[in-house]
Design an enzyme around this catalytic site. Structure first.
Site, PDB file in Angstrom:
ATOM      1  N   PRO A  10       0.789  -1.224   0.000  1.00 28.34           N
ATOM      2  CA  PRO A  10       0.000   0.000   0.000  1.00 28.34           C
ATOM      3  C   PRO A  10       0.824   1.279   0.000  1.00 28.34           C
ATOM      4  O   PRO A  10       1.864   1.361   0.656  1.00 28.34           O
ATOM      5  CB  PRO A  10      -0.820  -0.105   1.295  1.00 28.34           C
ATOM      6  CG  PRO A  10      -0.088  -1.073   2.141  1.00 28.34           C
ATOM      7  CD  PRO A  10       0.547  -2.044   1.191  1.00 28.34           C
ATOM      8  N   ASN A  11       0.330   2.231  -0.753  1.00 25.58           N
ATOM      9  CA  ASN A  11       0.857   3.604  -0.840  1.00 25.58           C
ATOM     10  C   ASN A  11       2.153   3.727  -1.634  1.00 25.58           C
ATOM     11  O   ASN A  11       2.618   4.840  -1.896  1.00 25.58           O
ATOM     12  CB  ASN A  11       1.032   4.222   0.559  1.00 25.58           C
ATOM     13  CG  ASN A  11      -0.261   4.223   1.338  1.00 25.58           C
ATOM     14  OD1 ASN A  11      -1.259   4.736   0.847  1.00 25.58           O
ATOM     15  ND2 ASN A  11      -0.282   3.630   2.515  1.00 25.58           N
ATOM     16  N   ARG A  18       4.898  11.105  -2.361  1.00 24.98           N
ATOM     17  CA  ARG A  18       4.624  10.875  -0.949  1.00 24.98           C
ATOM     18  C   ARG A  18       5.885  11.126  -0.105  1.00 24.98           C
ATOM     19  O   ARG A  18       6.913  10.486  -0.360  1.00 24.98           O
ATOM     20  CB  ARG A  18       4.216   9.408  -0.827  1.00 24.98           C
ATOM     21  CG  ARG A  18       4.113   8.876   0.554  1.00 24.98           C
ATOM     22  CD  ARG A  18       4.069   7.344   0.508  1.00 24.98           C
ATOM     23  NE  ARG A  18       3.805   6.842   1.827  1.00 24.98           N
ATOM     24  CZ  ARG A  18       4.064   5.604   2.206  1.00 24.98           C
ATOM     25  NH1 ARG A  18       4.574   4.737   1.356  1.00 24.98           N
ATOM     26  NH2 ARG A  18       3.808   5.223   3.436  1.00 24.98           N
ATOM     27  N   TYR A  23      11.056   9.122   1.532  1.00 23.53           N
ATOM     28  CA  TYR A  23      11.107   8.073   0.508  1.00 23.53           C
ATOM     29  C   TYR A  23      11.833   8.479  -0.775  1.00 23.53           C
ATOM     30  O   TYR A  23      11.994   7.656  -1.674  1.00 23.53           O
ATOM     31  CB  TYR A  23       9.677   7.602   0.180  1.00 23.53           C
ATOM     32  CG  TYR A  23       8.976   7.007   1.387  1.00 23.53           C
ATOM     33  CD1 TYR A  23       9.463   5.840   1.980  1.00 23.53           C
ATOM     34  CD2 TYR A  23       7.855   7.604   1.950  1.00 23.53           C
ATOM     35  CE1 TYR A  23       8.835   5.295   3.093  1.00 23.53           C
ATOM     36  CE2 TYR A  23       7.228   7.063   3.059  1.00 23.53           C
ATOM     37  CZ  TYR A  23       7.715   5.912   3.626  1.00 23.53           C
ATOM     38  OH  TYR A  23       7.109   5.362   4.721  1.00 23.53           O
ATOM     39  N   ASN A  74       8.066  -5.508  -0.517  1.00 21.47           N
ATOM     40  CA  ASN A  74       7.937  -4.293   0.280  1.00 21.47           C
ATOM     41  C   ASN A  74       6.456  -4.185   0.614  1.00 21.47           C
ATOM     42  O   ASN A  74       5.655  -3.712  -0.189  1.00 21.47           O
ATOM     43  CB  ASN A  74       8.419  -3.045  -0.473  1.00 21.47           C
ATOM     44  CG  ASN A  74       8.365  -1.805   0.419  1.00 21.47           C
ATOM     45  OD1 ASN A  74       7.761  -1.837   1.499  1.00 21.47           O
ATOM     46  ND2 ASN A  74       8.975  -0.724  -0.017  1.00 21.47           N
ATOM     47  N   ALA A  77       3.083  -0.611   5.106  1.00 26.54           N
ATOM     48  CA  ALA A  77       2.608  -0.657   6.496  1.00 26.54           C
ATOM     49  C   ALA A  77       2.079  -2.034   6.895  1.00 26.54           C
ATOM     50  O   ALA A  77       2.039  -2.363   8.087  1.00 26.54           O
ATOM     51  CB  ALA A  77       1.526   0.398   6.703  1.00 26.54           C
ATOM     52  N   HIS A  80       4.001  -4.286   9.350  1.00 22.72           N
ATOM     53  CA  HIS A  80       3.937  -4.129  10.799  1.00 22.72           C
ATOM     54  C   HIS A  80       2.637  -4.659  11.399  1.00 22.72           C
ATOM     55  O   HIS A  80       2.485  -4.705  12.611  1.00 22.72           O
ATOM     56  CB  HIS A  80       4.089  -2.638  11.151  1.00 22.72           C
ATOM     57  CG  HIS A  80       5.135  -1.939  10.328  1.00 22.72           C
ATOM     58  ND1 HIS A  80       6.448  -2.339  10.323  1.00 22.72           N
ATOM     59  CD2 HIS A  80       5.056  -0.891   9.443  1.00 22.72           C
ATOM     60  CE1 HIS A  80       7.138  -1.552   9.491  1.00 22.72           C
ATOM     61  NE2 HIS A  80       6.323  -0.680   8.952  1.00 22.72           N
ATOM     62  N   ASP A  87       1.499 -15.415   6.974  1.00 26.29           N
ATOM     63  CA  ASP A  87       0.997 -16.777   6.734  1.00 26.29           C
ATOM     64  C   ASP A  87       1.008 -17.117   5.245  1.00 26.29           C
ATOM     65  O   ASP A  87       1.294 -18.257   4.866  1.00 26.29           O
ATOM     66  CB  ASP A  87      -0.421 -16.934   7.285  1.00 26.29           C
ATOM     67  CG  ASP A  87      -0.445 -17.071   8.807  1.00 26.29           C
ATOM     68  OD1 ASP A  87       0.638 -17.260   9.406  1.00 26.29           O
ATOM     69  OD2 ASP A  87      -1.545 -16.991   9.387  1.00 26.29           O
ATOM     70  N   GLU A  98      12.346  -9.311   2.829  1.00 19.32           N
ATOM     71  CA  GLU A  98      11.593  -8.111   3.229  1.00 19.32           C
ATOM     72  C   GLU A  98      12.409  -6.885   2.848  1.00 19.32           C
ATOM     73  O   GLU A  98      13.607  -6.813   3.122  1.00 19.32           O
ATOM     74  CB  GLU A  98      11.368  -8.136   4.750  1.00 19.32           C
ATOM     75  CG  GLU A  98      10.687  -6.867   5.243  1.00 19.32           C
ATOM     76  CD  GLU A  98      10.528  -6.844   6.758  1.00 19.32           C
ATOM     77  OE1 GLU A  98      10.377  -7.915   7.381  1.00 19.32           O
ATOM     78  OE2 GLU A  98      10.569  -5.735   7.319  1.00 19.32           O
ATOM     79  N   HIS A 100      12.485  -2.464   2.509  1.00 13.72           N
ATOM     80  CA  HIS A 100      11.934  -1.126   2.753  1.00 13.72           C
ATOM     81  C   HIS A 100      12.880  -0.085   2.186  1.00 13.72           C
ATOM     82  O   HIS A 100      14.108  -0.241   2.286  1.00 13.72           O
ATOM     83  CB  HIS A 100      11.774  -0.854   4.256  1.00 13.72           C
ATOM     84  CG  HIS A 100      10.881  -1.845   4.916  1.00 13.72           C
ATOM     85  ND1 HIS A 100       9.511  -1.804   4.780  1.00 13.72           N
ATOM     86  CD2 HIS A 100      11.162  -2.926   5.676  1.00 13.72           C
ATOM     87  CE1 HIS A 100       8.993  -2.827   5.438  1.00 13.72           C
ATOM     88  NE2 HIS A 100       9.975  -3.520   5.992  1.00 13.72           N
ATOM     89  N   LEU A 101      12.306   0.981   1.677  1.00 14.87           N
ATOM     90  CA  LEU A 101      13.109   2.114   1.203  1.00 14.87           C
ATOM     91  C   LEU A 101      13.790   2.790   2.384  1.00 14.87           C
ATOM     92  O   LEU A 101      14.974   3.108   2.341  1.00 14.87           O
ATOM     93  CB  LEU A 101      12.190   3.129   0.510  1.00 14.87           C
ATOM     94  CG  LEU A 101      11.544   2.638  -0.782  1.00 14.87           C
ATOM     95  CD1 LEU A 101      10.165   3.236  -0.945  1.00 14.87           C
ATOM     96  CD2 LEU A 101      12.432   2.965  -1.946  1.00 14.87           C
ATOM     97  N   ARG A 107      12.951   4.874  12.696  1.00 15.60           N
ATOM     98  CA  ARG A 107      11.693   5.629  12.658  1.00 15.60           C
ATOM     99  C   ARG A 107      10.821   5.285  13.876  1.00 15.60           C
ATOM    100  O   ARG A 107      11.335   4.804  14.872  1.00 15.60           O
ATOM    101  CB  ARG A 107      10.996   5.347  11.323  1.00 15.60           C
ATOM    102  CG  ARG A 107      11.864   5.772  10.121  1.00 15.60           C
ATOM    103  CD  ARG A 107      11.164   5.513   8.799  1.00 15.60           C
ATOM    104  NE  ARG A 107       9.952   6.330   8.669  1.00 15.60           N
ATOM    105  CZ  ARG A 107       9.008   6.107   7.745  1.00 15.60           C
ATOM    106  NH1 ARG A 107       9.152   5.120   6.877  1.00 15.60           N
ATOM    107  NH2 ARG A 107       7.948   6.880   7.687  1.00 15.60           N
ATOM    108  N   ARG A 111       7.076   0.865  13.660  1.00 14.58           N
ATOM    109  CA  ARG A 111       7.709   0.335  12.441  1.00 14.58           C
ATOM    110  C   ARG A 111       8.847  -0.638  12.763  1.00 14.58           C
ATOM    111  O   ARG A 111       9.451  -1.215  11.867  1.00 14.58           O
ATOM    112  CB  ARG A 111       8.234   1.482  11.572  1.00 14.58           C
ATOM    113  CG  ARG A 111       7.155   2.367  11.004  1.00 14.58           C
ATOM    114  CD  ARG A 111       7.705   3.385  10.027  1.00 14.58           C
ATOM    115  NE  ARG A 111       6.865   4.562   9.987  1.00 14.58           N
ATOM    116  CZ  ARG A 111       5.772   4.693   9.222  1.00 14.58           C
ATOM    117  NH1 ARG A 111       5.416   3.720   8.413  1.00 14.58           N
ATOM    118  NH2 ARG A 111       5.050   5.789   9.260  1.00 14.58           N
TER     119      ARG A 111
END
Ligand code: DQA
Length: 147
Positions: A10-11, A18, A23, A74, A77, A80, A87, A98, A100-101, A107, A111
């Site tokens: 998402p996002n 954003r 980011y 990625n 949110a 978290h 699963d 996993e 993340h930027l 942070r 997170r």
């Protein structure tokens, strides 16, 4: 040919617009182009996708079974919050990284929690767009070392 699914949650479609101070200014299309060039140069199959919906991401992970050899995720949110995504990765049985930027550990405290990390081969965060290339290389190395 080894094939990797890069899945964005998402996002992340709003990257470049954003919170650029967090980011960066690179868009998701820019990142996809970087990943495609890297995959071609290393003879890798690549699917690059983004979706804002948890259930769609879960379906995508299930469908990766038998189509792809590994997943770079990625999850935004959902990282978290989503036991369901964790699963799904366990159920698919494919190695996952996993990604993340941002450096999520520098942070907010919420997170620092990751459900995805519990079932991932490893975690890459804090390197911005370059992290996607690092993740592709890490997955390639992981798959090669498994034979
Ligand atoms: C993110 C980090 C998450 O905490 C956040 O919710 C995102 C983006 C990252 O790439 O830095 O949406 O996954």
């Amino acid at each position: 040919m080894t094939s990797i699914l890069v899945l964005n949650g998402p996002n992340l479609n709003l990257m470049g617009v954003r919170q650029p101070e967090v980011y960066g200014h690179t868009t998701l299309s820019d990142i996809e182009a970087m990943c495609r060039a890297h995959a071609t140069a290393h003879d890798l199959g690549l699917a690059f996708e983004q979706n804002n919906h948890e259930g769609v991401l879960i379906d995508r992970i299930h469908a990766a079974r038998g189509t792809h050899d590994g997943i770079v995720l990625n999850a935004g949110a959902y990282t978290h919050t989503s036991v369901a995504l964790m699963d799904a990765l366990s159920s698919a049985g494919l190695p996952a990284i996993e990604l993340h930027l941002s450096n999520v550990h520098a942070r907010e405290e919420f997170r620092h929690v990751s459900h995805i990390a519990k079932v991932a081969v490893g975690v890459i965060c804090g390197f911005g767009a370059q992290g996607y290339i690092l993740a592709l290389d890490a997955m390639r190395g992981h798959l090669e070392s498994r034979g």
